[in-house]
Motif scaffolding. Sequence first.
Motif, PDB file in Angstrom:
ATOM      1  N   THR A 142      -7.469   8.203  -2.441  1.00  0.00           N
ATOM      2  CA  THR A 142      -6.240   7.788  -3.097  1.00  0.00           C
ATOM      3  C   THR A 142      -6.601   7.253  -4.477  1.00  0.00           C
ATOM      4  O   THR A 142      -7.684   6.694  -4.667  1.00  0.00           O
ATOM      5  CB  THR A 142      -5.561   6.664  -2.282  1.00  0.00           C
ATOM      6  OG1 THR A 142      -5.259   7.139  -0.970  1.00  0.00           O
ATOM      7  CG2 THR A 142      -4.280   6.177  -2.956  1.00  0.00           C
ATOM      8  N   TYR A 151      -8.099   3.081 -10.127  1.00  0.00           N
ATOM      9  CA  TYR A 151      -8.978   2.761  -9.007  1.00  0.00           C
ATOM     10  C   TYR A 151      -8.894   3.865  -7.959  1.00  0.00           C
ATOM     11  O   TYR A 151      -7.791   4.305  -7.604  1.00  0.00           O
ATOM     12  CB  TYR A 151      -8.572   1.441  -8.353  1.00  0.00           C
ATOM     13  CG  TYR A 151      -8.718   0.237  -9.249  1.00  0.00           C
ATOM     14  CD1 TYR A 151      -7.688  -0.165 -10.093  1.00  0.00           C
ATOM     15  CD2 TYR A 151      -9.902  -0.505  -9.254  1.00  0.00           C
ATOM     16  CE1 TYR A 151      -7.823  -1.264 -10.925  1.00  0.00           C
ATOM     17  CE2 TYR A 151     -10.049  -1.611 -10.077  1.00  0.00           C
ATOM     18  CZ  TYR A 151      -8.996  -1.984 -10.908  1.00  0.00           C
ATOM     19  OH  TYR A 151      -9.139  -3.081 -11.729  1.00  0.00           O
ATOM     20  N   GLN A 177      -9.787   5.029  -3.960  1.00  0.00           N
ATOM     21  CA  GLN A 177      -9.850   4.397  -2.642  1.00  0.00           C
ATOM     22  C   GLN A 177     -10.175   5.473  -1.615  1.00  0.00           C
ATOM     23  O   GLN A 177      -9.618   6.564  -1.662  1.00  0.00           O
ATOM     24  CB  GLN A 177      -8.516   3.746  -2.298  1.00  0.00           C
ATOM     25  CG  GLN A 177      -8.467   3.040  -0.957  1.00  0.00           C
ATOM     26  CD  GLN A 177      -7.079   2.464  -0.685  1.00  0.00           C
ATOM     27  OE1 GLN A 177      -6.063   3.101  -0.950  1.00  0.00           O
ATOM     28  NE2 GLN A 177      -7.045   1.246  -0.170  1.00  0.00           N
ATOM     29  N   GLY A 181      -9.089   1.002   3.676  1.00  0.00           N
ATOM     30  CA  GLY A 181      -9.625   1.881   2.656  1.00  0.00           C
ATOM     31  C   GLY A 181     -10.352   1.088   1.590  1.00  0.00           C
ATOM     32  O   GLY A 181      -9.743   0.296   0.883  1.00  0.00           O
ATOM     33  N   LEU A 225     -12.009   0.140  -1.896  1.00  0.00           N
ATOM     34  CA  LEU A 225     -11.594   0.432  -3.263  1.00  0.00           C
ATOM     35  C   LEU A 225     -12.791   0.595  -4.184  1.00  0.00           C
ATOM     36  O   LEU A 225     -13.832  -0.041  -4.001  1.00  0.00           O
ATOM     37  CB  LEU A 225     -10.706  -0.699  -3.780  1.00  0.00           C
ATOM     38  CG  LEU A 225      -9.304  -0.748  -3.161  1.00  0.00           C
ATOM     39  CD1 LEU A 225      -8.714  -2.135  -3.258  1.00  0.00           C
ATOM     40  CD2 LEU A 225      -8.416   0.275  -3.857  1.00  0.00           C
ATOM     41  N   THR A 235     -14.705   0.676  -8.094  1.00  0.00           N
ATOM     42  CA  THR A 235     -14.955  -0.384  -9.071  1.00  0.00           C
ATOM     43  C   THR A 235     -13.991  -0.358 -10.249  1.00  0.00           C
ATOM     44  O   THR A 235     -13.933  -1.315 -11.007  1.00  0.00           O
ATOM     45  CB  THR A 235     -16.398  -0.269  -9.588  1.00  0.00           C
ATOM     46  OG1 THR A 235     -16.636   1.084 -10.021  1.00  0.00           O
ATOM     47  CG2 THR A 235     -17.393  -0.641  -8.495  1.00  0.00           C
TER      48      THR A 235
END
Lengths: 108, 118
Positions: A33, A86, A88, A97, A99, A101
């Motif tokens: 995602t 971001y 995920q 999920g 995440l 960096t």
Amino acid sequence: SYELTQSPSVAVSPGQTATITCSGNNLGEKYVTWYQQRPGQSPVVVMYQNDKRPSGIPERFSGFNSGNTATLTIGGTQAIDESDYYCQAWDSGRAWGVLGTGTKVSVL
Amino acid sequence: EARVVESGGTLVHPGRSLRLSCAASEFAFHDYAMHWVRQGPGKGLEWVAAISYDSGATAYADSVEGRFTVSRENAKSSLYLEMNSLTTEDTGFYYCVRQTPQYYFDTWGQGTLVTVSS
């Protein structure tokens, strides 16, 4: 624990293509995602299940996931796309999920 | 439109405890897994904790495991985060987030600010 690594920043000229990468071990086996977060705002999903765009997200956003890398591509980048992004990753065997960096996209 | 509103954030001394709350509305809260995500000042997003729709399963980030507890009251459409042994590293905005069955977070609150400082 599982980790996702993103390049800290990407700079792109208006109208050009921005490519944001997300790396993780066997990432291609998971759902990815992507979220966009503008300064001072809560994140918004721009891509889910690797390559699906939620309603309302422009067609210039596209996603791909294979091997150890997932990419979010913004074609014809506009000033409004300047944000933090971001990734995920979701593992079907887990309830959460992790995440990435984060990548700051600057439209110069 | 689905909505979540966090509360409970404040200034707290290191080593103390704090409880955050999240009030959900305009959706069937009892049908959704819920999460807490935080963001330190000038930092990226960090997933903190998750709870299944029926409280049957919970999960935590390594950084909070053993110190934080996530819970929910479906009858009140409420999500909670009990935080113990707080450190300065726990400072940041805490977001209550709804997870969809399609594996993404689709509803975020505006966050509640937790500041851990002496």
